[in-house]
Motif scaffolding. Sequence first.
Motif, PDB file in Angstrom:
ATOM      1  N   UNK A 114      39.831  28.598  36.216  1.00 14.62           N
ATOM      2  CA  UNK A 114      39.014  28.223  37.379  1.00 14.62           C
ATOM      3  C   UNK A 114      37.532  28.264  37.062  1.00 14.62           C
ATOM      4  N   UNK A 115      37.157  28.836  35.926  1.00 14.86           N
ATOM      5  CA  UNK A 115      35.756  28.892  35.531  1.00 14.86           C
ATOM      6  C   UNK A 115      35.225  27.549  35.051  1.00 14.86           C
ATOM      7  N   UNK A 116      36.107  26.570  34.841  1.00 12.34           N
ATOM      8  CA  UNK A 116      35.685  25.277  34.314  1.00 12.34           C
ATOM      9  C   UNK A 116      35.888  25.137  32.819  1.00 12.34           C
ATOM     10  N   UNK A 117      36.354  26.194  32.175  1.00  9.68           N
ATOM     11  CA  UNK A 117      36.653  26.160  30.748  1.00  9.68           C
ATOM     12  C   UNK A 117      38.125  25.808  30.573  1.00  9.68           C
ATOM     13  N   UNK A 233      29.176  34.549  37.176  1.00 12.42           N
ATOM     14  CA  UNK A 233      30.338  34.214  36.345  1.00 12.42           C
ATOM     15  C   UNK A 233      31.119  35.468  35.955  1.00 12.42           C
ATOM     16  N   UNK A 234      30.426  36.544  35.622  1.00 14.69           N
ATOM     17  CA  UNK A 234      31.102  37.770  35.184  1.00 14.69           C
ATOM     18  C   UNK A 234      32.001  38.305  36.284  1.00 14.69           C
ATOM     19  N   UNK A 235      31.491  38.371  37.515  1.00 20.56           N
ATOM     20  CA  UNK A 235      32.249  38.947  38.622  1.00 20.56           C
ATOM     21  C   UNK A 235      33.433  38.082  39.019  1.00 20.56           C
ATOM     22  N   UNK A 236      33.261  36.778  38.950  1.00 17.74           N
ATOM     23  CA  UNK A 236      34.274  35.871  39.484  1.00 17.74           C
ATOM     24  C   UNK A 236      35.324  35.460  38.458  1.00 17.74           C
ATOM     25  N   UNK A 237      35.013  35.547  37.148  1.00 13.28           N
ATOM     26  CA  UNK A 237      35.939  35.006  36.160  1.00 13.28           C
ATOM     27  C   UNK A 237      36.272  35.958  35.017  1.00 13.28           C
ATOM     28  N   UNK A 238      35.476  36.986  34.786  1.00 14.90           N
ATOM     29  CA  UNK A 238      35.786  37.933  33.706  1.00 14.90           C
ATOM     30  C   UNK A 238      36.360  39.241  34.244  1.00 14.90           C
ATOM     31  N   UNK A 239      35.819  39.732  35.341  1.00 15.68           N
ATOM     32  CA  UNK A 239      36.420  40.882  35.999  1.00 15.68           C
ATOM     33  C   UNK A 239      37.636  40.442  36.807  1.00 15.68           C
ATOM     34  N   UNK A 240      38.399  41.390  37.303  1.00 13.86           N
ATOM     35  CA  UNK A 240      39.644  41.092  38.015  1.00 13.86           C
ATOM     36  C   UNK A 240      39.391  41.041  39.516  1.00 13.86           C
ATOM     37  N   UNK A 241      39.767  39.938  40.148  1.00 13.80           N
ATOM     38  CA  UNK A 241      39.530  39.733  41.573  1.00 13.80           C
ATOM     39  C   UNK A 241      40.670  40.311  42.402  1.00 13.80           C
ATOM     40  N   UNK A 282      35.986  42.910  43.031  1.00 10.97           N
ATOM     41  CA  UNK A 282      36.294  42.652  41.629  1.00 10.97           C
ATOM     42  C   UNK A 282      36.076  43.947  40.863  1.00 10.97           C
ATOM     43  N   UNK A 283      36.844  44.147  39.810  1.00  9.75           N
ATOM     44  CA  UNK A 283      36.800  45.431  39.118  1.00  9.75           C
ATOM     45  C   UNK A 283      37.216  45.254  37.665  1.00  9.75           C
ATOM     46  N   UNK A 284      36.854  46.262  36.871  1.00 13.31           N
ATOM     47  CA  UNK A 284      37.296  46.312  35.482  1.00 13.31           C
ATOM     48  C   UNK A 284      38.449  47.304  35.391  1.00 13.31           C
ATOM     49  N   UNK A 288      37.718  53.177  36.614  1.00 17.79           N
ATOM     50  CA  UNK A 288      38.029  53.356  38.034  1.00 17.79           C
ATOM     51  C   UNK A 288      36.899  54.013  38.802  1.00 17.79           C
ATOM     52  N   UNK A 289      35.744  54.174  38.187  1.00 22.31           N
ATOM     53  CA  UNK A 289      34.633  54.813  38.871  1.00 22.31           C
ATOM     54  C   UNK A 289      33.833  53.887  39.756  1.00 22.31           C
ATOM     55  N   UNK A 290      34.095  52.557  39.679  1.00 27.62           N
ATOM     56  CA  UNK A 290      33.298  51.613  40.458  1.00 27.62           C
ATOM     57  C   UNK A 290      34.079  50.333  40.693  1.00 27.62           C
ATOM     58  N   UNK A 291      33.702  49.624  41.730  1.00 26.03           N
ATOM     59  CA  UNK A 291      34.151  48.261  41.989  1.00 26.03           C
ATOM     60  C   UNK A 291      32.944  47.477  42.498  1.00 26.03           C
ATOM     61  N   UNK A 292      33.107  46.177  42.637  1.00 24.58           N
ATOM     62  CA  UNK A 292      32.058  45.318  43.195  1.00 24.58           C
ATOM     63  C   UNK A 292      32.656  44.545  44.368  1.00 24.58           C
ATOM     64  N   UNK A 293      31.900  44.439  45.440  1.00 27.42           N
ATOM     65  CA  UNK A 293      32.358  43.656  46.592  1.00 27.42           C
ATOM     66  C   UNK A 293      31.334  42.568  46.883  1.00 27.42           C
ATOM     67  N   UNK A 294      31.822  41.464  47.424  1.00 18.90           N
ATOM     68  CA  UNK A 294      30.969  40.300  47.671  1.00 18.90           C
ATOM     69  C   UNK A 294      30.396  40.386  49.069  1.00 18.90           C
ATOM     70  N   UNK A 295      29.058  40.375  49.146  1.00 13.22           N
ATOM     71  CA  UNK A 295      28.357  40.377  50.427  1.00 13.22           C
ATOM     72  C   UNK A 295      28.072  38.929  50.829  1.00 13.22           C
ATOM     73  N   UNK A 296      28.661  38.510  51.950  1.00  8.11           N
ATOM     74  CA  UNK A 296      28.551  37.115  52.379  1.00  8.11           C
ATOM     75  C   UNK A 296      27.117  36.769  52.751  1.00  8.11           C
ATOM     76  N   UNK A 297      26.403  37.706  53.349  1.00  7.04           N
ATOM     77  CA  UNK A 297      25.033  37.406  53.776  1.00  7.04           C
ATOM     78  C   UNK A 297      24.113  37.224  52.584  1.00  7.04           C
TER      79      UNK A 297
END
Length: 456
Positions: A114-117, A233-241, A282-284, A288-297
Motif C-alpha cells: 500500500x506504500x506504492x512500492x 511513511x514510517x508510521x503508516x507502512x513500516x510500523x504495524x497498524x 501504530x507500534x513496533x 512495548x514501552x510506546x505506541x503512536x496514535x493518529x490525531x485527526x485534527x
Amino acid sequence: DQAPGPGFFEIDATFMQLQLVSSLTRVDNVSRPAVYLIVDTFSGAIVGYTVTLENPSWAVAALALHNAFTDKGPVFERLGLPYTSKDWPCQHLPSVLRADRAELISNMGQKFPASGIRVEVTPSMTPEAKGTVEGKHAELKKERAGRYNLPGRYSKVLKRRESDGKRNAALNLIEFERILVEIIMDLNREPVPPQRIPLDALPYGAKVASRIGLYEWGLEHRPGFTRKMPPNFVYEHLLTLAEAPVTPLGIKFKGELFMCDHLREARYLQIAVGTDLTVQVTYHPHFAGEIYFFDVRKQSWIRAYNTDPEIGMAKASFAELKDLRAKQRSYRDQASLNSHSVRRDRRPQIQRDITRAAAEASLVRGVTKPSAKNIRSNRKHEKAHHRSEGFNGNIEHLPDINEQSLQNSSRNSPDAALDAGSAASFSSEKPPYKELTKSVEDMMSLWEKLDGPKDS
C-alpha cells in the motif's frame, strides 16, 4: 537483471557465523547476529542494512528498510565513524522491492505494498531469483586478506575439533555493527563489471566504475525510479497498524494502558467518558514501552507511553510483555492459594482464641455488671497500662552505667564531674515510677489520687 536505473531493490536476511558477547558483562555469550541487507540491482550497491539479535521478521526487516530510505549521517555519528552522508548517498524509496516468501507475506508485512512500492515475492527455494543480495551475503561472510580477523568466527560446517567461536568471542553487537558498516562501505567502493558501466557514463571517469559511484550517477542520469520518503511513511507502512479504544485512563492496547499529555489536552479522555472512542495506532512489536496514535485534527502521529514505567525500563517486546503478564498472573494466583491455605490452617486457632476471650468476658460479667460510665477514665488507665520504657519494649535496654564505665570515661575525659561512688549510687537507684507501676491496682489507685474521689 537489466534494471534501467537505481530503484530496484532486493532484501534478504542471513545469520553471521560469528559469536558475540554481552555489552553489559563482556564475557557472556549472546550467540550469532542476524543481518539484513538491501541491495540495488542496477549498481550492486548496498543501500541499507540492520543487524540484530532478534530473529528475522517483518519488524526487523522494517528497520532495514528505514535505514535504506533515510540519510546515513546519523548512523555514522552514532557509531563514531569518519564518514558523511555523501559517502553513502542512499536514502530513497524504490519502485520495486524483491523478497522471498517470508516477512513480506506475513500478517504485518503484507500491507507494505500500500506504500506504492511494488513487492515481488520470489518462489520458495530459489535464491537465484534474488541473486544480487545473495551474492552480497557471500561477499560479506567471505574471509579476505586485509579484511578483518574477527574473533569468534566459526565455519558453517564445523569439522572435528574445530572451534565454534564461543571461547574466543570478544565483540559485542555495537562493535560488530561498526565493523559491519566498514565492510559495507568497502564493498560499495568495489568496481562493477566493465560491461555494466553505461556508455554515457564513460565521460565521468573511474568514479562511476564503483558500485556507489554508479548508484550516484544513476540518480542523476537515470531518474524516475526513486523518490523521497514522505513524512508519515514510517508510521503508516513500516510500523504495524492497528486500532485501539480510548478510555478515561488512556489508550488501551493489548491489555496495556498508554498515556500522554496530548490525550488530556485534546480532551480525548473527557470524550471517552460517555462514548466509545477508537483511534488508529501504530507500534513496533519489539518495544512495548510506546505506541503512536493518529490525531485527526493535527493530521500527525503522537507518541503515547506505557503507564507502567517498568516496561519501558525493561525494554520488553509485546511478545515478552505477554509472557511477563501471564507469569505475574500465575504468581498472583499462587500467592492467593498460599494465603488461603495458611488462613485455613490458622482459622481454628484464631476461633479458639475468640471463644476463650468471649467466655472469660462472660464469666466476669456474671460477677460484675458491665458499666458504660467513666469510659474516659478507664481508657486513660488502659493506655497507661500498655506503656513501657524502651519504645514500648521494642528497643533492647542499654547496659546500666557502672563504676568501670565511669572510670573509663573519666580517664578519657579529665573534666568529668561524676566519680565512682556517685555512679554506683546512681546505678543502684531505681526509677521512682517503677514503684508506682508494679501492678494494675497500684496504677488505678494512683489515678484515683490524682483525679480525686469519684461521684457515686
